[in-house]
Scaffold this active site. Structure first.
Site, mmCIF file in Angstrom:
data_model
loop_
_atom_site.group_PDB
_atom_site.id
_atom_site.type_symbol
_atom_site.label_atom_id
_atom_site.label_comp_id
_atom_site.label_asym_id
_atom_site.label_seq_id
_atom_site.Cartn_x
_atom_site.Cartn_y
_atom_site.Cartn_z
ATOM 1 N N HIS A 133 64.642 14.272 63.614
ATOM 2 C CA HIS A 133 63.953 13.737 64.783
ATOM 3 C C HIS A 133 62.447 13.788 64.536
ATOM 4 O O HIS A 133 61.935 14.780 64.011
ATOM 5 C CB HIS A 133 64.312 14.538 66.029
ATOM 6 C CG HIS A 133 65.789 14.648 66.245
ATOM 7 N ND1 HIS A 133 66.598 13.546 66.426
ATOM 8 C CD2 HIS A 133 66.619 15.725 66.280
ATOM 9 C CE1 HIS A 133 67.849 13.937 66.573
ATOM 10 N NE2 HIS A 133 67.888 15.253 66.484
ATOM 11 N N GLU A 158 65.014 20.578 69.336
ATOM 12 C CA GLU A 158 66.237 20.845 70.093
ATOM 13 C C GLU A 158 66.848 22.183 69.711
ATOM 14 O O GLU A 158 66.502 22.786 68.694
ATOM 15 C CB GLU A 158 67.252 19.716 69.877
ATOM 16 C CG GLU A 158 67.685 19.530 68.439
ATOM 17 C CD GLU A 158 68.487 18.244 68.233
ATOM 18 O OE1 GLU A 158 68.525 17.392 69.146
ATOM 19 O OE2 GLU A 158 69.063 18.089 67.144
ATOM 20 N N ARG A 315 68.161 8.173 60.787
ATOM 21 C CA ARG A 315 69.399 8.467 60.053
ATOM 22 C C ARG A 315 69.320 7.952 58.618
ATOM 23 O O ARG A 315 68.650 6.965 58.341
ATOM 24 C CB ARG A 315 70.601 7.804 60.739
ATOM 25 C CG ARG A 315 70.823 8.211 62.177
ATOM 26 C CD ARG A 315 72.009 7.463 62.779
ATOM 27 N NE ARG A 315 72.233 7.843 64.166
ATOM 28 C CZ ARG A 315 71.653 7.256 65.204
ATOM 29 N NH1 ARG A 315 70.804 6.265 64.999
ATOM 30 N NH2 ARG A 315 71.910 7.654 66.432
#
Length: 441
Positions: A133, A158, A315
């Protein structure tokens, strides 16, 4: 639950009800193909309890979203009737925009009239993509250049807290382990070339970090940039080699994992790149926090996840979705070594807090036996409570709410919550703005 399942009858009633101390949320589910099927999925069971929608045993239920993000907005339910026509539903984002006092002035000053965190439950049966991210600066750049792919301009640190045994790939292994990987997995050298692969043996633990990282970056980028045709052939040869070696020796855990990934993503470059990453196994109650620009891939299990309010993902492997190999390889920190595992720290005999080094969020986990009570003190920001098992009640100074599995509740700033268990064990989680943020103001 998509937006078409919600009846929105305007903001008037929401404005009138903005002073309520606790509000139930109806939450959004993502049916990604890596999710567990039907009732095997914790996400499916939560959705059924939360919305009344029946579980379809043929459908994967992957993520249960609680928050204001436009990719999966929660709705606030008003009205006391039992039928849909008796209720008014508005998005949580609309409600807090109309009632910024719910967030508290310190949160509004920092992040505006929005929830700064996104709360989720994940049920994973098939590996997610190798991903990272972006930090704030990169997120702004990616969103500006491709807003359809990168939907917002926010960073996405996160935390993943295991509800059941949970497996993930996270961060690069140590330099010593990387040298063993290059030695023991000859297929990597086939893909990157011996000139690049051999450079790992020319750096040492005592060298400057940047020198080591530059070599790892070179090898990893070469690997991830290999052509599809060559990758398929080499991954197939690696699979056949490992299967042959099972006749003579016990494969390592990483080798067994790689064979399992090959079944899920045949011929994918992510299969062989898994050797570069730490294989992490979390027991229930253990957590992993992931900063921006750190590579990871969830493998299996159920977790509670909390993050800054973003849906940005870059990704590069183990996925049928769009891959941005150049961006991923250039953005990573290439920090080496095993990640820190958080076990939390006790706030009360029944509540454990997980406090990652980010302003936007913290997570509390509460296991409450029948008849026992605990208090969540008032905080200057909003909270979202999720009941994941059992039943009980949440009380404020002026109201009481009975709760069961699947109930999600929004609690405004400056509200003290008393919780009492009414089943053998009531398990709930609370997400809120980091207490560190308020302490530093």
């Amino acid at each position: 639950m998509g937006a078409d399942a919600i009846q929105t009858n305007g903001h008037d009633q929401a404005k009138l009800t903005g002073g309520e101390e606790i509000q139930r949320l109806r939450c959004f589910v993502k049916n990604y193909e890596w999710g567990k099927l039907g009732p095997e999925s914790l996400v499916a069971r939560l959705q059924e309890a939360n919305t009344g929608q029946r579980v379809d045993s043929e459908i994967p239920y992957a993520e249960f979203w609680m928050g204001t993000h436009e990719s999966g907005p929660s709705h606030v339910e008003f009205g006391s009737g039992h039928g849909v026509s008796d209720k008014c539903m508005v998005t949580l984002k609309s409600w807090v925009l109309d009632n910024p006092n719910l967030l508290g002035s310190k949160v509004v000053d920092k992040w505006g009239c929005d929830l700064p965190f996104l709360f989720k439950v994940l049920s994973v049966t098939k590996a997610l993509s190798i991903q990272a991210h972006p930090n704030k600066a990169l997120a702004e750049k990616l969103h500006r250049e491709d807003p359809l792919l990168y939907r917002d301009n926010n960073h996405k640190p996160e935390i993943a807290l295991a509800v059941t045994p949970f497996q993930a790939l996270c961060g690069f292994v140590t330099l010593k382990e990387l040298k063993e990987v290059i030695t023991n997995v000859p297929e990597i050298t086939e893909l990157v070339g011996s000139k690049a692969a051999d450079q790992i043996f020319n750096v040492h633990e005592h060298d400057e970090d940047e020198r080591i990282k530059s070599v790892v970056r070179l090898i990893f980028t070469q690997l991830m940039s290999a052509s599809n045709n060559e990758t398929k052939q080499v991954v197939s040869r690696m699979k056949n080699r490992l299967l042959l070696e099972t006749k003579h020796r016990e494969l390592s855990e990483k080798e067994k994992l790689v064979l399992e990934l090959e079944k899920q993503y045949t011929g994918d470059i992510g299969v062989i790149s898994a050797f570069f990453f730490n294989y992490v196994k979390l027991n229930p109650g253990e957590a992993l926090y992931l900063d921006a620009n750190e590579p990871h891939a969830y493998i299996s299990g159920d977790c509670v996840e909390c993050m800054a309010a973003s849906d940005n993902v870059v990704r590069a492997g183990l996925t049928p979705k769009h891959r941005d190999v150049q961006t991923l390889c250039s953005m990573l920190t290439y920090k080496l070594g095993y990640p820190e595992i958080l076990k939390g720290f006790p706030l009360t005999p029944y509540v454990t807090r997980y406090l990652p080094p980010f302003d936007e969020f913290e997570v509390d986990h509460c296991d409450l036996p029948r008849g026992k009570s605990t208090v969540f003190p008032a905080v200057p920001g909003p909270s979202v409570y999720l009941v994941i098992e059992g039943k009980g009640q949440l009380r404020t100074g002026s109201s009481k709410v009975l709760v069961n599995r699947g109930d999600v509740l929004f609690v405004p700033a400056d509200i003290e919550i008393h919780v009492t268990g009414e089943s053998d064990v009531m398990k709930l989680y609370r997400a809120g703005v980091s207490s560190r943020f308020f302490q530093t103001l």
